[in-house]
Design a protein around this motif. Structure first.
Motif, PDB file in Angstrom:
ATOM      1  N   PHE A 266       4.139   4.843  -7.138  1.00 18.36           N
ATOM      2  CA  PHE A 266       3.288   4.414  -8.252  1.00 18.36           C
ATOM      3  C   PHE A 266       2.224   3.438  -7.788  1.00 18.36           C
ATOM      4  O   PHE A 266       1.078   3.476  -8.249  1.00 18.36           O
ATOM      5  CB  PHE A 266       4.139   3.774  -9.352  1.00 18.36           C
ATOM      6  N   THR A 267       2.594   2.553  -6.855  1.00 16.48           N
ATOM      7  CA  THR A 267       1.623   1.569  -6.369  1.00 16.48           C
ATOM      8  C   THR A 267       0.449   2.249  -5.668  1.00 16.48           C
ATOM      9  O   THR A 267      -0.696   1.796  -5.774  1.00 16.48           O
ATOM     10  CB  THR A 267       2.290   0.582  -5.392  1.00 16.48           C
TER      11      THR A 267
ATOM     12  N   LYS B 131      -1.797   3.765  -8.367  1.00 12.06           N
ATOM     13  CA  LYS B 131      -2.520   2.704  -9.055  1.00 12.06           C
ATOM     14  C   LYS B 131      -3.715   2.263  -8.231  1.00 12.06           C
ATOM     15  O   LYS B 131      -4.825   2.078  -8.772  1.00 12.06           O
ATOM     16  CB  LYS B 131      -1.577   1.525  -9.314  1.00 12.06           C
ATOM     17  N   ARG B 132      -3.537   2.103  -6.932  1.00 10.81           N
ATOM     18  CA  ARG B 132      -4.639   1.709  -6.059  1.00 10.81           C
ATOM     19  C   ARG B 132      -5.666   2.837  -5.924  1.00 10.81           C
ATOM     20  O   ARG B 132      -6.873   2.588  -5.842  1.00 10.81           O
ATOM     21  CB  ARG B 132      -4.113   1.306  -4.690  1.00 10.81           C
TER      22      ARG B 132
ATOM     23  N   THR C  13      -5.010  -3.702  -3.610  1.00  4.67           N
ATOM     24  CA  THR C  13      -5.738  -3.269  -4.808  1.00  4.67           C
ATOM     25  C   THR C  13      -6.445  -1.934  -4.641  1.00  4.67           C
ATOM     26  O   THR C  13      -6.663  -1.220  -5.613  1.00  4.67           O
ATOM     27  CB  THR C  13      -6.778  -4.322  -5.213  1.00  4.67           C
TER      28      THR C  13
ATOM     29  N   ARG D 141      -7.797   2.867  -9.028  1.00  8.10           N
ATOM     30  CA  ARG D 141      -8.732   1.738  -9.007  1.00  8.10           C
ATOM     31  C   ARG D 141      -9.880   2.002  -8.032  1.00  8.10           C
ATOM     32  O   ARG D 141     -11.030   1.654  -8.297  1.00  8.10           O
ATOM     33  CB  ARG D 141      -8.004   0.452  -8.622  1.00  8.10           C
TER      34      ARG D 141
ATOM     35  N   THR E 167      -3.676  13.653 -11.252  1.00 14.90           N
ATOM     36  CA  THR E 167      -2.614  13.402 -10.289  1.00 14.90           C
ATOM     37  C   THR E 167      -1.940  14.722  -9.992  1.00 14.90           C
ATOM     38  O   THR E 167      -1.575  15.457 -10.910  1.00 14.90           O
ATOM     39  CB  THR E 167      -1.578  12.414 -10.850  1.00 14.90           C
TER      40      THR E 167
END
Length: 212
Positions: free
Chosen positions: A121-122, A125-126, A70, A129, A113
């Protein structure tokens, strides 16, 4: 102390020096990246203890649950070039006199970005967050005066001026990087971001406006 971390690895806004003496001591807070309630066996694991500032540890993250699925883990990865600070001006024209006066209504500090990023992408995303957990975009609005000074310096010290300083003062500036460090009063390389507060903001804004 052995890690040599001088600045909070989460926000890059607060120093985290370690000092120990017979009459007093100072050390950073230690965030349990994986919370103690869920992972009590990692409560004293050095790999799970992240040196950081009290704001990030107690005031912002608190009891929020984090994991490598996460959030970004500071020991394993960093935002680096993939997420960067940027100045977004309000209106169609830039009034540099207001900028120099420290008028915070002229622009906002935003996170972007990197257009050339190849991060999965992961990861992004983290990363997003993580910035939200530690309120990075919101807190950096308090550093508009600092960003404004960098923008103004970029207007004054163009490439020719930088090369001139390098040529005129070889005894002071062995390299171009040394000139930039003097002009920005900070480090401008990614690998040096943990040496001084606001180094990440400095290198991103300097690069965006050609002071790099």
């Amino acid at each position: 102390m052995l890690l040599g971390v001088q600045v909070c690895v989460y926000c890059n806004r607060q120093y985290t020096h370690t000092y120990n003496s017979d009459i007093g001591r100072v050390r950073p807070h230690f965030d349990h990246f994986l919370d103690q309630a869920t992972h009590p066996y990692l409560a004293i694991s050095m790999y799970n203890l992240i040196p950081c500032c009290s704001v990030c540890n107690s005031s912002l993250k608190g009891s929020e649950t984090c994991s490598i699925r996460t959030h970004l883990h500071p020991y394993l990865e960093g935002i680096g070039e993939h997420i960067r600070f940027s100045v977004r001006f309000k209106g169609t024209s830039t009034d540099y006199t207001k900028l120099w006066a420290g008028n915070g209504d002229v622009f906002d500090i935003v996170l972007k970005t990197d257009p050339g990023t190849k991060a999965p992408f992961t990861f992004l995303k983290r990363a997003i967050r993580t910035t939200r957990t530690f309120k990075i975009k919101e807190l950096y609005q308090f550093h508009k005066d600092y960003a404004a000074e960098l923008v103004v310096k970029a207007q004054i010290y163009d490439d020719a001026h930088i090369r001139s300083l390098l040529a005129d003062f070889p005894q002071l500036f062995p390299s171009r990087e040394d000139v930039l460090r003097m002009l920005t009063a900070n480090y401008t390389k990614v690998e040096d971001a943990d040496k001084r507060v606001l180094a990440k903001l400095t290198m991103d804004i300097a690069r965006e406006f050609g002071l790099s």
